[in-house]
Design a protein around this motif. Structure first.
Motif, short mmCIF file in Angstrom:
data_model
loop_
_atom_site.label_atom_id
_atom_site.label_comp_id
_atom_site.label_asym_id
_atom_site.label_seq_id
_atom_site.Cartn_x
_atom_site.Cartn_y
_atom_site.Cartn_z
N THR A 1 23.74 74.86 24.38
CA THR A 1 24.95 75.06 25.16
C THR A 1 26.20 74.52 24.49
O THR A 1 27.30 74.78 24.95
CB THR A 1 24.81 74.36 26.53
OG1 THR A 1 24.58 72.96 26.32
CG2 THR A 1 23.64 74.95 27.31
N SER B 1 26.95 71.40 24.43
CA SER B 1 27.37 70.23 25.19
C SER B 1 26.16 69.33 25.40
O SER B 1 25.01 69.73 25.17
CB SER B 1 27.97 70.63 26.54
OG SER B 1 26.99 71.26 27.35
N ARG C 1 29.69 61.90 27.30
CA ARG C 1 29.51 63.32 27.57
C ARG C 1 30.44 64.09 26.66
O ARG C 1 31.61 63.69 26.47
CB ARG C 1 29.82 63.63 29.03
CG ARG C 1 29.62 65.10 29.42
CD ARG C 1 30.12 65.33 30.85
NE ARG C 1 31.53 65.00 30.97
CZ ARG C 1 32.11 64.60 32.11
NH1 ARG C 1 31.40 64.47 33.21
NH2 ARG C 1 33.40 64.33 32.13
N PHE C 2 29.98 65.21 26.10
CA PHE C 2 30.80 65.91 25.11
C PHE C 2 30.57 67.41 25.18
O PHE C 2 29.55 67.89 25.69
CB PHE C 2 30.49 65.40 23.70
CG PHE C 2 29.09 65.71 23.25
CD1 PHE C 2 28.81 66.84 22.51
CD2 PHE C 2 28.04 64.86 23.58
CE1 PHE C 2 27.52 67.14 22.12
CE2 PHE C 2 26.75 65.14 23.18
CZ PHE C 2 26.48 66.28 22.45
N THR C 3 31.52 68.16 24.63
CA THR C 3 31.44 69.60 24.51
C THR C 3 31.91 69.98 23.11
O THR C 3 32.93 69.48 22.63
CB THR C 3 32.33 70.31 25.55
OG1 THR C 3 31.89 69.93 26.86
CG2 THR C 3 32.23 71.82 25.41
N ARG C 4 31.17 70.87 22.46
CA ARG C 4 31.52 71.30 21.12
C ARG C 4 31.73 72.81 21.10
O ARG C 4 30.94 73.57 21.66
CB ARG C 4 30.41 70.93 20.13
CG ARG C 4 30.69 71.40 18.69
CD ARG C 4 29.53 71.11 17.75
NE ARG C 4 29.40 69.68 17.49
CZ ARG C 4 28.48 68.90 18.04
NH1 ARG C 4 27.60 69.41 18.90
NH2 ARG C 4 28.42 67.63 17.74
N THR C 5 32.81 73.25 20.45
CA THR C 5 33.01 74.66 20.14
C THR C 5 33.05 74.79 18.63
O THR C 5 32.84 73.81 17.90
CB THR C 5 34.32 75.18 20.76
OG1 THR C 5 35.44 74.58 20.06
CG2 THR C 5 34.42 74.83 22.24
N GLY D 1 35.17 64.82 24.07
CA GLY D 1 34.23 64.00 24.82
C GLY D 1 34.88 62.86 25.55
O GLY D 1 36.06 62.54 25.35
N ASP E 1 21.18 69.39 16.64
CA ASP E 1 21.56 68.49 17.73
C ASP E 1 20.80 67.18 17.61
O ASP E 1 19.59 67.16 17.32
CB ASP E 1 21.24 69.12 19.08
CG ASP E 1 22.13 70.30 19.40
OD1 ASP E 1 23.23 70.38 18.81
OD2 ASP E 1 21.74 71.15 20.21
N THR F 1 23.44 66.42 30.67
CA THR F 1 24.79 66.07 31.12
C THR F 1 24.72 64.76 31.88
O THR F 1 23.63 64.28 32.23
CB THR F 1 25.39 67.18 32.02
OG1 THR F 1 26.79 66.89 32.25
CG2 THR F 1 24.66 67.26 33.35
#
Length: 401
Positions: free
Chosen positions: A39, A41, A57-61, A67, A209, A229
């Motif tokens: 995902t 994230s 908590r983080f999100t990667r594009t 984060g 990951d 999450t």
């Protein structure tokens, strides 16, 4: 400035701490949720013994890594960061904002960018702005302990080089220094990182990951677990309530000093005090048969204004560092002539002497490592070190003049 919970390891005398952590590594790979790998994230929980010291908590594009990192030491804060990603998974810019829980305004902001082979940090705190320039070529990875989303990004960058071993420079956010980490691919699903603090083992997914990390031979001694999450805001509020109730974690290994007079000699010990946190100490996080820094952080300092005898061994006036060599059947005190170094920098060729120590036990475990000097009479004393149920000591006397 800157350093949902899996069940932490129970303290046990039967299973050494390092072995118990290493047995978790394949379990971290097997138990990680499959969707967490795809995902872009995820979340990390960082534990030290039985204490959770951070959650993230983080999100990667393809172009950004964003984060929120909740730090619990010395008190709870929230760090929001955005990293701009370039080619080969490199971070080309980073923006950081720190705030207290429940407050919208920031207490500190930082921006990291590169100008040629120089990393430029702009840091604003307490209404004042300063600029820090550090020699660091493009491709240097940012390091913000304990953000493991950034560690994951650094590993991705190293793996993008398609080599079995890569040495990657890291820059300390908010500081002036850089240091090197060597990243070695061990198997298709594990990596080892090595710094001056020691080794860590990382469980990795096929897509790059970070699924979990153990660091039994590193001075950090943390356990990192990935989750799909976390509600970091709710956890931050819960941690802040603990702070307000008087249960803040505080500094993980606070600095302390011991001053005493033995005869006419003024003595000073300057050291840091790690805590048990439910862990097996000697034979566990402090291995048998290896030189120990005798505390945490910087090397433990010792100064005497006059010459001493320690267990009958002459020690001239001056400044030294103290180290120990623990074993189940006896300890040695190492007095080393090098001073001012970090606690991982020990050079045996600088030893002044090694002195046998008296080994005993105490009835109640000491949660924090403690050094004390107990005067005995007008010109003698005892230097003693206590942690868990172990106490070691040496006799001190002023040298005859």
């Amino acid at each position: 400035m800157l350093a949902a919970r899996p069940a932490p390891l129970a303290r046990t005398a039967a299973v050494p701490f390092a072995l118990a952590l290493l047995t978790l590594l394949p379990l971290l790979v097997a138990s990680a949720p499959a969707h967490a790998q795809d995902t872009g994230s995820g979340a990390f929980v960082v534990t030290l013994g039985h204490d959770t010291i951070a959650v993230e908590r983080f999100t990667r594009t393809s172009t950004t890594l964003t984060g929120d990192l909740v730090l619990r030491t010395p008190a709870t804060r929230i760090v929001h960061y955005t990293a701009t990603l370039g080619t080969h998974a490199r971070v080309t810019r980073m923006d950081v904002a720190v705030r207290h829980v429940g407050q919208a305004t920031t207490t500190q902001t930082m921006t990291l960018r590169w100008s040629g082979d120089t990393a430029v940090q702009t840091i604003t705190a307490s209404g004042k702005t300063r600029t820090v320039r550090t020699a660091a070529p493009a491709g240097t990875a940012p390091w913000l302990f304990p953000s493991y989303a950034l560690i994951e990004q650094a590993v991705r960058q190293a793996l993008a080089a398609r080599q079995d071993s890569v040495t990657l420079p890291l820059i300390v956010l908010g500081g002036r220094g850089t240091f090197a980490t060597t990243i070695v691919r061990l198997t298709h699903d594990s990596v080892r990182t090595t710094t001056a603090s020691g080794d860590s083992r990382l469980a990795m997914s096929p897509t790059g990951d970070l699924l979990g990390l153990v660091s039994p031979t590193s001075t950090e001694k943390v356990l990192v677990t990935r989750l799909p999450t976390l509600d970091v805001e709710a956890m931050a509020r819960a941690f802040a309530r603990r702070d307000q109730a008087g249960h803040a974690l505080g500094t993980l290994s606070p600095r302390d000093t011991v001053r005493a007079t033995v005869g006419g000699a003024s003595l000073l010990v300057d050291y840091s005090r790690p805590a048990m946190r439910g862990r097996t100490i000697f034979g566990g996080i402090v291995p048998w048969g290896q030189v120990w820094r005798t505390g945490a952080n910087a090397a433990t300092g010792f100064t005497t204004s006059r010459g001493l005898t320690i267990n009958g061994v002459a020690v001239p006036a001056g400044s030294y560092t103290l180290w120990t060599l623990p074993s189940p059947n006896g300890w040695s005190l190492i007095i080393n002539k090098q001073t001012g170094q970090w606690g991982t920098e020990y050079h045996a060729d600088q030893d002044l002497t090694r002195i046998p120590m008296q080994l005993s036990s105490v009835p109640s475990p000491a949660e924090r490592f403690t050094i004390a000097i107990d005067p005995r009479g007008s010109d003698a004393g005892v230097l003693q070190m206590t942690w868990d149920t172990t106490r070691v000591s040496v006799q001190i006397a002023e040298s005859a003049r």
